[in-house]
Design a protein around this motif. Structure first.
Motif, mmCIF file in Angstrom:
data_model
loop_
_atom_site.group_PDB
_atom_site.id
_atom_site.type_symbol
_atom_site.label_atom_id
_atom_site.label_comp_id
_atom_site.label_asym_id
_atom_site.label_seq_id
_atom_site.Cartn_x
_atom_site.Cartn_y
_atom_site.Cartn_z
ATOM 1 N N ARG A 187 -4.882 10.053 11.194
ATOM 2 C CA ARG A 187 -5.154 8.645 11.491
ATOM 3 C C ARG A 187 -4.831 7.788 10.284
ATOM 4 O O ARG A 187 -4.990 8.217 9.143
ATOM 5 C CB ARG A 187 -6.646 8.472 11.830
ATOM 6 C CG ARG A 187 -7.101 9.275 13.045
ATOM 7 C CD ARG A 187 -8.614 9.283 13.194
ATOM 8 N NE ARG A 187 -9.274 9.928 12.073
ATOM 9 C CZ ARG A 187 -10.422 9.524 11.538
ATOM 10 N NH1 ARG A 187 -11.063 8.461 12.013
ATOM 11 N NH2 ARG A 187 -10.958 10.174 10.514
ATOM 12 N N ALA A 188 -4.421 6.561 10.554
ATOM 13 C CA ALA A 188 -4.163 5.615 9.464
ATOM 14 C C ALA A 188 -4.360 4.196 9.967
ATOM 15 O O ALA A 188 -4.166 3.904 11.151
ATOM 16 C CB ALA A 188 -2.731 5.777 8.958
ATOM 17 N N HIS A 189 -4.771 3.315 9.058
ATOM 18 C CA HIS A 189 -4.900 1.881 9.345
ATOM 19 C C HIS A 189 -4.081 1.138 8.305
ATOM 20 O O HIS A 189 -4.309 1.275 7.107
ATOM 21 C CB HIS A 189 -6.370 1.460 9.271
ATOM 22 C CG HIS A 189 -6.596 0.015 9.607
ATOM 23 N ND1 HIS A 189 -6.983 -0.925 8.683
ATOM 24 C CD2 HIS A 189 -6.478 -0.664 10.782
ATOM 25 C CE1 HIS A 189 -7.100 -2.112 9.273
ATOM 26 N NE2 HIS A 189 -6.798 -1.974 10.547
ATOM 27 N N ILE A 190 -3.111 0.383 8.783
ATOM 28 C CA ILE A 190 -2.166 -0.308 7.903
ATOM 29 C C ILE A 190 -2.465 -1.800 7.949
ATOM 30 O O ILE A 190 -2.306 -2.437 8.996
ATOM 31 C CB ILE A 190 -0.713 -0.082 8.401
ATOM 32 C CG1 ILE A 190 -0.398 1.408 8.530
ATOM 33 C CG2 ILE A 190 0.289 -0.774 7.490
ATOM 34 C CD1 ILE A 190 0.899 1.700 9.298
ATOM 35 N N GLY B 233 -5.078 -2.566 3.018
ATOM 36 C CA GLY B 233 -5.230 -1.121 3.143
ATOM 37 C C GLY B 233 -5.978 -0.693 4.380
ATOM 38 O O GLY B 233 -5.832 -1.285 5.446
ATOM 39 N N LYS B 234 -6.825 0.337 4.226
ATOM 40 C CA LYS B 234 -7.420 0.944 5.424
ATOM 41 C C LYS B 234 -8.795 0.409 5.787
ATOM 42 O O LYS B 234 -9.384 0.834 6.774
ATOM 43 C CB LYS B 234 -7.458 2.461 5.288
ATOM 44 C CG LYS B 234 -8.437 3.030 4.297
ATOM 45 C CD LYS B 234 -8.408 4.556 4.395
ATOM 46 C CE LYS B 234 -9.353 5.192 3.417
ATOM 47 N NZ LYS B 234 -9.281 6.658 3.496
ATOM 48 N N LEU C 59 -3.856 4.994 3.071
ATOM 49 C CA LEU C 59 -4.152 4.405 4.385
ATOM 50 C C LEU C 59 -4.677 5.430 5.387
ATOM 51 O O LEU C 59 -5.028 5.088 6.501
ATOM 52 C CB LEU C 59 -2.880 3.759 4.957
ATOM 53 C CG LEU C 59 -2.221 2.706 4.059
ATOM 54 C CD1 LEU C 59 -0.930 2.210 4.683
ATOM 55 C CD2 LEU C 59 -3.170 1.540 3.801
ATOM 56 N N THR C 60 -4.717 6.697 4.968
ATOM 57 C CA THR C 60 -5.082 7.766 5.909
ATOM 58 C C THR C 60 -6.568 8.111 5.820
ATOM 59 O O THR C 60 -7.233 7.790 4.834
ATOM 60 C CB THR C 60 -4.247 9.034 5.633
ATOM 61 O OG1 THR C 60 -4.521 9.475 4.301
ATOM 62 C CG2 THR C 60 -2.762 8.767 5.784
ATOM 63 N N PHE C 61 -7.051 8.767 6.873
ATOM 64 C CA PHE C 61 -8.456 9.166 6.951
ATOM 65 C C PHE C 61 -8.564 10.692 6.907
ATOM 66 O O PHE C 61 -7.662 11.391 7.352
ATOM 67 C CB PHE C 61 -9.087 8.649 8.256
ATOM 68 C CG PHE C 61 -9.111 7.156 8.340
ATOM 69 C CD1 PHE C 61 -10.194 6.431 7.857
ATOM 70 C CD2 PHE C 61 -8.036 6.452 8.880
ATOM 71 C CE1 PHE C 61 -10.218 5.043 7.923
ATOM 72 C CE2 PHE C 61 -8.053 5.059 8.948
ATOM 73 C CZ PHE C 61 -9.143 4.355 8.466
ATOM 74 N N TYR D 261 -3.172 0.342 13.721
ATOM 75 C CA TYR D 261 -3.870 1.632 13.676
ATOM 76 C C TYR D 261 -3.046 2.690 14.403
ATOM 77 O O TYR D 261 -2.493 2.425 15.477
ATOM 78 C CB TYR D 261 -5.247 1.480 14.341
ATOM 79 C CG TYR D 261 -6.123 2.699 14.242
ATOM 80 C CD1 TYR D 261 -6.858 2.955 13.081
ATOM 81 C CD2 TYR D 261 -6.229 3.599 15.302
ATOM 82 C CE1 TYR D 261 -7.678 4.080 12.982
ATOM 83 C CE2 TYR D 261 -7.043 4.723 15.219
ATOM 84 C CZ TYR D 261 -7.761 4.951 14.047
ATOM 85 O OH TYR D 261 -8.566 6.065 13.956
ATOM 86 N N SER E 96 0.833 -1.217 0.000
ATOM 87 C CA SER E 96 0.000 0.000 0.000
ATOM 88 C C SER E 96 0.861 1.258 0.000
ATOM 89 O O SER E 96 1.971 1.266 0.524
ATOM 90 C CB SER E 96 -0.894 0.032 1.235
ATOM 91 O OG SER E 96 -1.803 -1.039 1.213
#
Length: 227
Positions: free
Chosen positions: A84-87, A91-92, A62-64, A100, A57
């Motif tokens: 914020r990001a979820h890896i 992806g997110k 991956l960011t919000f 997170y 990714s």
């Protein structure tokens, strides 16, 4: 890497949480956001040393967004002053679960993992069923000394064990949960020191990985509901 810039920008946004200030400081936002993506890229290379599934990714995917949905909220401030990001391997999206990060000033930052979302009934059922059948493995993971030193499993939960599961099951407490996640709080000074932050995050995410792997085994075959 300038994590101080990230905290400074978010602090000012939280004090000036309005569209006028945000649009007048677009350049400031771009610089802070670029630093956050840079931080993510470096962190992903560290995570990749023990979990290569996340390497495909791009950080920006991956960011919000900072913009809040205020339709059903008493708080009408337009922005959430947090990066914020979820890896994860996909992806997110919330499933598969991953790593997170939330950077938010006033010591509200944290590192997290697991399933935060409790609105996917299928996901909740899949994890409950898996814990019901693989309770021993669950206990080994969450009571591993290094894990217990940093994490406690959290989540929204029912008052009683749901229908269809044994009330006396050894993991009955966790069968009540609708989401299963971890949070490790960070102080601003820990975030402002980029090297310290990266080392701490990589270490904690590696300790968290068996927990995420367990949930992802439970969630194999899960389909995100169509919008």
């Amino acid at each position: 890497m300038n994590t101080q810039l990230i905290i400074d920008y978010l602090s000012e946004l939280s004090m000036n949480n309005n569209r006028e200030w945000y649009h007048a400081h677009k350049e400031y936002y771009k610089n802070a956001n670029a630093e956050f993506e840079n931080l993510l890229q470096t962190l992903m290379l560290e995570i990749g040393k023990f979990d290569s599934s996340i390497l495909q990714s791009a950080p920006k995917d991956l960011t919000f967004k900072l913009v809040r949905d205020t339709r059903f909220s008493h708080d009408k401030s337009p922005y959430n002053p947090a990066f914020r990001a979820h890896i994860s391997s996909k992806g997110k999206l919330p499933v598969p679960v991953g790593y997170y990060i939330m950077i938010k000033p006033d010591n509200q930052s944290f590192l997290g993992g697991g399933l935060f979302a409790d609105m996917f009934k299928d996901a909740t059922t899949m994890i409950r069923d898996y814990i019901a059948r693989h309770g021993g493995e669950w206990e080994r993971i969450i009571h591993e000394p290094e894990f217990e030193k940093y994490f406690t499993v959290r989540g929204t939960a029912l008052k009683n064990v749901p229908a269809g599961y044994e009330k006396e099951h050894p993991q009955a407490e966790y069968l009540k949960f609708k989401s299963w996640y971890l949070e490790y709080p960070l102080k601003d000074e820990e975030v402002k020191d980029a090297e310290r932050f990266l080392a701490e995050a990589a270490k904690l995410f590696q300790i968290m990985k068996p927990f995420n792997d367990y949930l992802n085994k439970a969630l194999a075959g899960f389909q995100m509901p169509a919008r």
